[in-house]
Motif scaffolding. Sequence first.
Motif, mmCIF file in Angstrom:
data_model
loop_
_atom_site.group_PDB
_atom_site.id
_atom_site.type_symbol
_atom_site.label_atom_id
_atom_site.label_comp_id
_atom_site.label_asym_id
_atom_site.label_seq_id
_atom_site.Cartn_x
_atom_site.Cartn_y
_atom_site.Cartn_z
ATOM 1 N N GLY A 251 -10.572 -3.454 2.100
ATOM 2 C CA GLY A 251 -9.610 -3.976 1.147
ATOM 3 C C GLY A 251 -8.655 -4.939 1.835
ATOM 4 O O GLY A 251 -8.757 -5.216 3.026
ATOM 5 N N ASP A 252 -7.682 -5.451 1.081
ATOM 6 C CA ASP A 252 -6.734 -6.427 1.616
ATOM 7 C C ASP A 252 -5.545 -5.771 2.307
ATOM 8 O O ASP A 252 -4.864 -6.406 3.089
ATOM 9 C CB ASP A 252 -6.231 -7.317 0.484
ATOM 10 C CG ASP A 252 -7.381 -8.046 -0.203
ATOM 11 O OD1 ASP A 252 -8.194 -8.629 0.514
ATOM 12 O OD2 ASP A 252 -7.450 -7.998 -1.436
ATOM 13 N N ILE A 253 -5.270 -4.514 1.983
ATOM 14 C CA ILE A 253 -4.160 -3.813 2.604
ATOM 15 C C ILE A 253 -4.704 -3.002 3.768
ATOM 16 O O ILE A 253 -5.439 -2.041 3.590
ATOM 17 C CB ILE A 253 -3.431 -2.908 1.599
ATOM 18 C CG1 ILE A 253 -2.820 -3.754 0.483
ATOM 19 C CG2 ILE A 253 -2.339 -2.096 2.290
ATOM 20 C CD1 ILE A 253 -2.115 -2.953 -0.588
ATOM 21 N N ASP A 254 -4.349 -3.413 4.960
ATOM 22 C CA ASP A 254 -4.846 -2.781 6.182
ATOM 23 C C ASP A 254 -3.652 -2.195 6.922
ATOM 24 O O ASP A 254 -2.892 -2.921 7.565
ATOM 25 C CB ASP A 254 -5.574 -3.815 7.044
ATOM 26 C CG ASP A 254 -6.319 -3.186 8.199
ATOM 27 O OD1 ASP A 254 -6.344 -1.950 8.289
ATOM 28 O OD2 ASP A 254 -6.875 -3.937 9.026
ATOM 29 N N GLY A 255 -3.445 -0.882 6.807
ATOM 30 C CA GLY A 255 -2.259 -0.239 7.356
ATOM 31 C C GLY A 255 -1.381 0.263 6.224
ATOM 32 O O GLY A 255 -1.851 0.504 5.109
ATOM 33 N N ASP A 256 -0.098 0.425 6.490
ATOM 34 C CA ASP A 256 0.851 0.919 5.497
ATOM 35 C C ASP A 256 1.759 -0.209 5.049
ATOM 36 O O ASP A 256 2.204 -1.040 5.855
ATOM 37 C CB ASP A 256 1.701 2.051 6.086
ATOM 38 C CG ASP A 256 0.861 3.276 6.414
ATOM 39 O OD1 ASP A 256 0.017 3.660 5.579
ATOM 40 O OD2 ASP A 256 1.036 3.848 7.506
ATOM 41 N N LEU A 257 2.058 -0.215 3.751
ATOM 42 C CA LEU A 257 2.851 -1.296 3.168
ATOM 43 C C LEU A 257 3.856 -0.717 2.186
ATOM 44 O O LEU A 257 3.504 0.119 1.346
ATOM 45 C CB LEU A 257 1.931 -2.287 2.457
ATOM 46 C CG LEU A 257 2.554 -3.534 1.841
ATOM 47 C CD1 LEU A 257 3.156 -4.430 2.903
ATOM 48 C CD2 LEU A 257 1.501 -4.312 1.046
ATOM 49 N N TRP A 258 5.115 -1.157 2.323
ATOM 50 C CA TRP A 258 6.165 -0.731 1.410
ATOM 51 C C TRP A 258 6.843 -1.947 0.797
ATOM 52 O O TRP A 258 7.126 -2.927 1.484
ATOM 53 C CB TRP A 258 7.235 0.096 2.137
ATOM 54 C CG TRP A 258 6.764 1.436 2.578
ATOM 55 C CD1 TRP A 258 6.827 2.612 1.887
ATOM 56 C CD2 TRP A 258 6.153 1.749 3.833
ATOM 57 N NE1 TRP A 258 6.291 3.640 2.631
ATOM 58 C CE2 TRP A 258 5.875 3.137 3.832
ATOM 59 C CE3 TRP A 258 5.811 0.986 4.957
ATOM 60 C CZ2 TRP A 258 5.277 3.769 4.917
ATOM 61 C CZ3 TRP A 258 5.209 1.612 6.028
ATOM 62 C CH2 TRP A 258 4.948 2.979 6.003
ATOM 63 N N VAL A 259 7.110 -1.862 -0.505
ATOM 64 C CA VAL A 259 7.819 -2.893 -1.237
ATOM 65 C C VAL A 259 9.162 -2.317 -1.676
ATOM 66 O O VAL A 259 9.222 -1.215 -2.229
ATOM 67 C CB VAL A 259 7.027 -3.356 -2.465
ATOM 68 C CG1 VAL A 259 7.804 -4.409 -3.248
ATOM 69 C CG2 VAL A 259 5.657 -3.894 -2.054
ATOM 70 N N TYR A 260 10.241 -3.055 -1.429
ATOM 71 C CA TYR A 260 11.579 -2.618 -1.802
ATOM 72 C C TYR A 260 12.036 -3.404 -3.030
ATOM 73 O O TYR A 260 12.067 -4.639 -3.008
ATOM 74 C CB TYR A 260 12.553 -2.832 -0.646
ATOM 75 C CG TYR A 260 12.342 -1.879 0.505
ATOM 76 C CD1 TYR A 260 13.210 -0.816 0.722
ATOM 77 C CD2 TYR A 260 11.259 -2.029 1.370
ATOM 78 C CE1 TYR A 260 13.014 0.072 1.775
ATOM 79 C CE2 TYR A 260 11.047 -1.148 2.428
ATOM 80 C CZ TYR A 260 11.938 -0.108 2.625
ATOM 81 O OH TYR A 260 11.725 0.767 3.671
#
Length: 313
Positions: A251-260
């Motif tokens: 997929g396009d998200i590789d690792g951890d991602l947070w949106v504020y």
Amino acid sequence: MKRILALTAVFGGMATAAVALVANDYPETGTDAWKSMFAVDVAPVKYAVNPIPSPEGATTYSVTYKGEIAGIHVGRVFLNVAVSEGGYEVGYKMEQKGIARWFSDAEAQANARGTFKGIDVDSHYYFNHDYERDDDQQYVELYRPSGGARIHLWTEPQYDFFEPVSEDLAVGAVDPMGALMSLGFPAVEEGQSPCDRTIKVFDGRRRFDLIMKDNGTERVRKGGKGRFSGMAYKCKLEQAKVAGYREKDKGDIDGDLWVYLSEVPNGFKSDTLSYVPVMIIAKRGILSARLEGKNPTITAPDGRSVNLGLKRR
């Protein structure tokens, strides 16, 4: 470096880099057999004029995200959003700066327009240009009229399709910038967290879900001039592949991602503009990167404006 700066593009589901693909033995493009497998009608040329008008009487949100890794400036993302009760327009640009230019000349620009059904986004038009160098570029245009099932797709270079996405799988899905609108801006049902959202996305070749989960709230403390500082909702963003991918593709998200997300102040807030994204943080192994919103400004149709980067709460 390009992956780090593309985090806001990931937030919007945008993943249209030019890659060499091996096409499978599918029916001839445009035939009934093709249409039963693919939700797109491949067009020979792009639209001369955007078929969707800009929203009238819109409130706007403009912000520049500063990309940093270990305190080093690696680029910027410019986001300009116009939102009315009936429609929206998104303008997006990514450019690399500083040390990142040693590794890549990647840039990207996108524009999208659509409408709302209540607080739900109905995306209609999307255009994206990814640039790596003169001989490595990709153009993508998507258009689906209101109520339409099939999607106009123009690309340059032409896409090779490796797994089908049918009309049934594409129905109700939004384009990548429509996903950004859906995840970051409209109101939610009473008592629901703005981080509790799942959006179906179709980028012309792949169908995936973007899933935001509530990680509570957090006070963002940034001392830089014009940087957002205040309470924000912390949303964990995940991706689930649905169709259009080869088995080996990630997929396009590789690792951890947070949106504020910050809540829009009273006097500017509406059902279609209740939250705005002010920061994005990504972690992959020991590497951590962030995109911090500078001068995130909301402007009403009557000219009143508020800069969230100057407001302390």
